[in-house]
Design a protein around this motif. Structure first.
Motif, PDB file in Angstrom:
ATOM      1  N   ASN A 255      28.533  31.315  55.477  1.00 20.74           N
ATOM      2  CA  ASN A 255      29.411  30.267  55.999  1.00 20.74           C
ATOM      3  C   ASN A 255      28.563  29.049  56.297  1.00 20.74           C
ATOM      4  O   ASN A 255      27.550  29.141  56.971  1.00 20.74           O
ATOM      5  CB  ASN A 255      30.133  30.716  57.277  1.00 20.74           C
ATOM      6  CG  ASN A 255      31.148  29.687  57.749  1.00 20.74           C
ATOM      7  OD1 ASN A 255      31.744  28.970  56.936  1.00 20.74           O
ATOM      8  ND2 ASN A 255      31.354  29.594  59.049  1.00 20.74           N
TER       9      ASN A 255
ATOM     10  N   GLY B 251      33.622  29.318  52.884  1.00 20.91           N
ATOM     11  CA  GLY B 251      32.989  30.391  53.655  1.00 20.91           C
ATOM     12  C   GLY B 251      33.565  31.755  53.295  1.00 20.91           C
ATOM     13  O   GLY B 251      34.716  31.878  52.888  1.00 20.91           O
TER      14      GLY B 251
ATOM     15  N   HIS C  83      25.405  29.680  58.625  1.00 23.18           N
ATOM     16  CA  HIS C  83      25.588  30.549  59.793  1.00 23.18           C
ATOM     17  C   HIS C  83      25.220  31.963  59.344  1.00 23.18           C
ATOM     18  O   HIS C  83      25.908  32.537  58.501  1.00 23.18           O
ATOM     19  CB  HIS C  83      27.051  30.577  60.234  1.00 23.18           C
ATOM     20  CG  HIS C  83      27.497  29.348  60.941  1.00 23.18           C
ATOM     21  ND1 HIS C  83      28.284  29.410  62.066  1.00 23.18           N
ATOM     22  CD2 HIS C  83      27.309  28.040  60.702  1.00 23.18           C
ATOM     23  CE1 HIS C  83      28.548  28.174  62.482  1.00 23.18           C
ATOM     24  NE2 HIS C  83      27.971  27.329  61.667  1.00 23.18           N
TER      25      HIS C  83
ATOM     26  N   GLN D 124      38.993  33.635  58.974  1.00 26.89           N
ATOM     27  CA  GLN D 124      37.567  33.691  59.279  1.00 26.89           C
ATOM     28  C   GLN D 124      36.771  32.734  58.378  1.00 26.89           C
ATOM     29  O   GLN D 124      36.930  32.742  57.160  1.00 26.89           O
ATOM     30  CB  GLN D 124      37.085  35.129  59.080  1.00 26.89           C
ATOM     31  CG  GLN D 124      35.765  35.396  59.736  1.00 26.89           C
ATOM     32  CD  GLN D 124      35.333  36.879  59.652  1.00 26.89           C
ATOM     33  OE1 GLN D 124      34.279  37.229  60.090  1.00 26.89           O
ATOM     34  NE2 GLN D 124      36.143  37.746  59.110  1.00 26.89           N
ATOM     35  N   HIS D 125      35.899  31.922  58.967  1.00 27.99           N
ATOM     36  CA  HIS D 125      35.014  30.999  58.238  1.00 27.99           C
ATOM     37  C   HIS D 125      35.780  30.088  57.281  1.00 27.99           C
ATOM     38  O   HIS D 125      35.422  29.958  56.114  1.00 27.99           O
ATOM     39  CB  HIS D 125      33.939  31.776  57.454  1.00 27.99           C
ATOM     40  CG  HIS D 125      33.143  32.706  58.327  1.00 27.99           C
ATOM     41  ND1 HIS D 125      32.594  33.871  57.873  1.00 27.99           N
ATOM     42  CD2 HIS D 125      32.815  32.637  59.635  1.00 27.99           C
ATOM     43  CE1 HIS D 125      31.946  34.483  58.848  1.00 27.99           C
ATOM     44  NE2 HIS D 125      32.078  33.746  59.948  1.00 27.99           N
TER      45      HIS D 125
END
Lengths: 139, 428
Positions: free
Chosen positions: B224, B170, B242, B151-152
């Motif tokens: 992120n 991130g 984000h 993730q990220h």
């Protein structure tokens, strides 16, 4: 006479079969309908309206072995979530899926039956009994 | 005879249906081959597609000769970097070389080197007098071991003029809950993810084999960041964050569904050393113009709490549009208005549940002396190819990277299919 009896039995069998089917279909249909509601309140955000997911983040639910294959594994994913990247047809999906163990056995059965019979998918229903058995394994 | 008529009737219907289908097909085709290559642009601008179907094309860097280096998300044909020829002459960017056996996002050119990142390392390649990579097999490892938990994980990069490279790491989480993205799971306080992620790190651009210990934690509290760029006018780093997902679906008691679609804003930050932007404790509400306490940390859509001390955005954009590319325009081709302003490539949303998906365009913010001097506007739209996006998959193309050519034209990459657009200005 013998002929009549055999024909009679055959007829009865056919009628019984039709009734069984008729009874089975509405049940699955009702489950799909309830499942759609669960999908729309719980799953749609990540897996999207068309079940196609989000490229490289959230996996698609369309014609994948995870959705159409082993029902026990599918139930386990909903109960426990997935916190590892998952690969489907050469694409890796990175977002975490949380556990949805808070849903009832019936809700999980319904939503999975809906998913297995939507977006171009066609597969057998998932029963609350199966969800109950899988839930017992996780505890 | 009756049957005969029935058959004739059916054939006639089929013929009519077929022609209208064929007409529809040509109409669609004609639309995508308009002069602007499917894009809607301000008057005087022109777009063309210079490369097609490269794959998952993330960020780009352009050398002084106009060759384009494209960083690919994954290795394809034994390379994760594609070098394309300058398209200025014939409108087509030809594939020259493919190298770098790692997927990733970040790529940049600075002081005679091409820098590129995987999802955990940063490499660099020496450039020759023509600004071409001297030896594509010879990568220097600059930084390694940066956190990648899926993730990220994009490690986008930017370089300053003092020998430093900045990389976003991130957070591998949405809002640092004990159980990520789970309804009712509490936010961890303090958030342990911030020890090694959720921020911007600074490393030396010319020192090999650095890792976390050699870097400087430049800024924290960025969930992120994918798009970042160095602004040479005021010698500062700018990043696009984000914002967090699912605030409305997890906390319907605090947010009405439509309102929830608009929070939190996607934020542009001016980053100075030591700044804290607030993730995961805070989020920015663009309607209230405030950093508010996240509901995982006791917030209710009104409380500010510790967020009063967190840095505010310099520009707030609509929620969830996913800014993946940032570029300060320094070219001479575009009108004066665009000079030193910021272009932002919005990848497009997936979790605006009620109001519909947004983004899938390139936006522009005018700047003066390093500060926004006007409202943001949509610059190039139409990448999605459809007017209404219900599911992310409906979008045909999704903008990701931005780069500026020596002649001042602007490149936009798409990471759905791997097309690259060239946007030029020819006047009115």
């Amino acid at each position: 006479m013998k002929k009549i009896i055999i024909t009679g039995i055959l007829c009865l069998l056919v009628v019984a079969y039709i009734f069984a089917q008729a009874k089975k279909q509405p049940l699955a249909q009702a489950s799909i309908k309830r499942g759609q509601k669960v999908f729309e309140s719980t799953c749609i955000v990540c897996h999207q309206k068309n079940g196609g997911g989000v490229p490289r983040l959230n996996p698609p639910l369309i014609k994948t072995k995870y959705v159409l294959g082993d029902k026990s594994q599918l139930v386990q994913i909903v109960l426990k979530g997935l916190n590892q990247p998952i690969e489907i047809e050469g694409e890796t999906y990175n977002n975490v899926m949380p556990s949805f163990a808070q849903l009832t056995d019936e809700q999980i059965a319904d939503v999975l039956t809906y998913v297995r019979n939507s977006f171009g998918n066609k597969a057998s229903a998932v029963t609350p009994a199966l969800v109950k058995a899988e839930r017992a394994k996780t505890q | 005879m009756k049957h005969f008529f029935k058959i004739v009737y059916c054939i006639a219907i089929l013929c009519i249906a077929d022609t209208s289908y064929a007409q529809r097909k040509t109409a669609v085709k004609a639309k995508t081959t308009t002069v602007n290559a499917g894009l809607k642009l301000p008057t005087g601008f022109h777009a063309s597609i210079i490369a097609r179907d490269l794959g998952v094309a993330r960020h780009m860097a352009v050398n002084s000769k106009g060759d384009i280096y494209v960083k690919m998300d994954r290795v394809k044909n034994s390379g994760g970097i594609i070098e394309l020829s300058n398209p200025a002459d014939n409108g087509i960017a030809r594939k020259k070389t493919v190298f770098g056996e790692y997927g990733g996002t970040g790529i940049a050119i600075k002081n005679g080197y091409l820098y590129a990142s995987s999802n955990s390392n940063i490499y660099r390649y020496k450039l020759n007098a023509d600004e071409q990579v001297e030896d594509t097999g010879k990568a220097e490892l600059i930084v390694s071991g940066l956190l990648d938990r899926g993730q990220h994980n994009s490690k986008s990069i930017a370089l300053d003029n003092d020998g430093n490279i900045y990389v976003n790491i991130g957070a591998y989480s949405n809002s640092c809950q004990e159980h990520d993205r789970e309804n009712g799971s509490k936010g961890m306080d303090p958030c342990p993810i911030l020890d090694s992620a959720g921020g911007i790190w600074q490393f030396k651009a010319d020192k090999q084999n650095q890792t976390y210990g050699d870097g400087v934690r430049y800024a924290t509290g960025t969930r992120n960041v994918v798009g970042l760029d160095w602004n040479n006018e005021i010698n500062s780093l700018f990043v696009m964050q984000h914002g967090r997902d699912q605030i409305g679906t997890m906390f319907p008691q605090f947010y009405e569904a439509k309102y929830a679609d608009e929070i939190p804003a996607e934020e542009m930050f001016l980053v100075k050393k030591g700044m804290n932007f607030g993730w995961p404790y805070c989020y920015y509400d663009p309607m209230q113009n405030k950093k508010l306490l996240a509901p995982e940390y006791g917030g209710d859509g009104k409380q500010v709490g510790r967020c009063a001390e967190m840095e505010k955005p310099v520009v707030a954009f609509p929620a969830h549009m996913a800014p993946d590319g940032l570029l300060f325009y320094t070219g001479n081709m575009f009108p004066e208005k665009y000079k030193n302003g910021a272009f932002i490539a919005f990848h497009g949303s997936w979790n605006r549940n009620v109001t519909g998906q947004e983004g899938y365009f390139v936006a522009f913010v005018p700047f003066k002396d390093g500060k926004p001097s006007g409202k943001w506007e949509v610059f190039a739209n139409g990448f999605a190819g459809v007017s209404k996006i219900e599911s992310t998959g409906d979008a045909k193309y999704r903008p990701c990277g931005l780069a500026q050519a020596p002649d001042g034209s602007l490149y936009v990459s798409d990471d759905n299919k791997g097309n690259i657009w060239r946007i030029t200005y020819k006047g009115k």
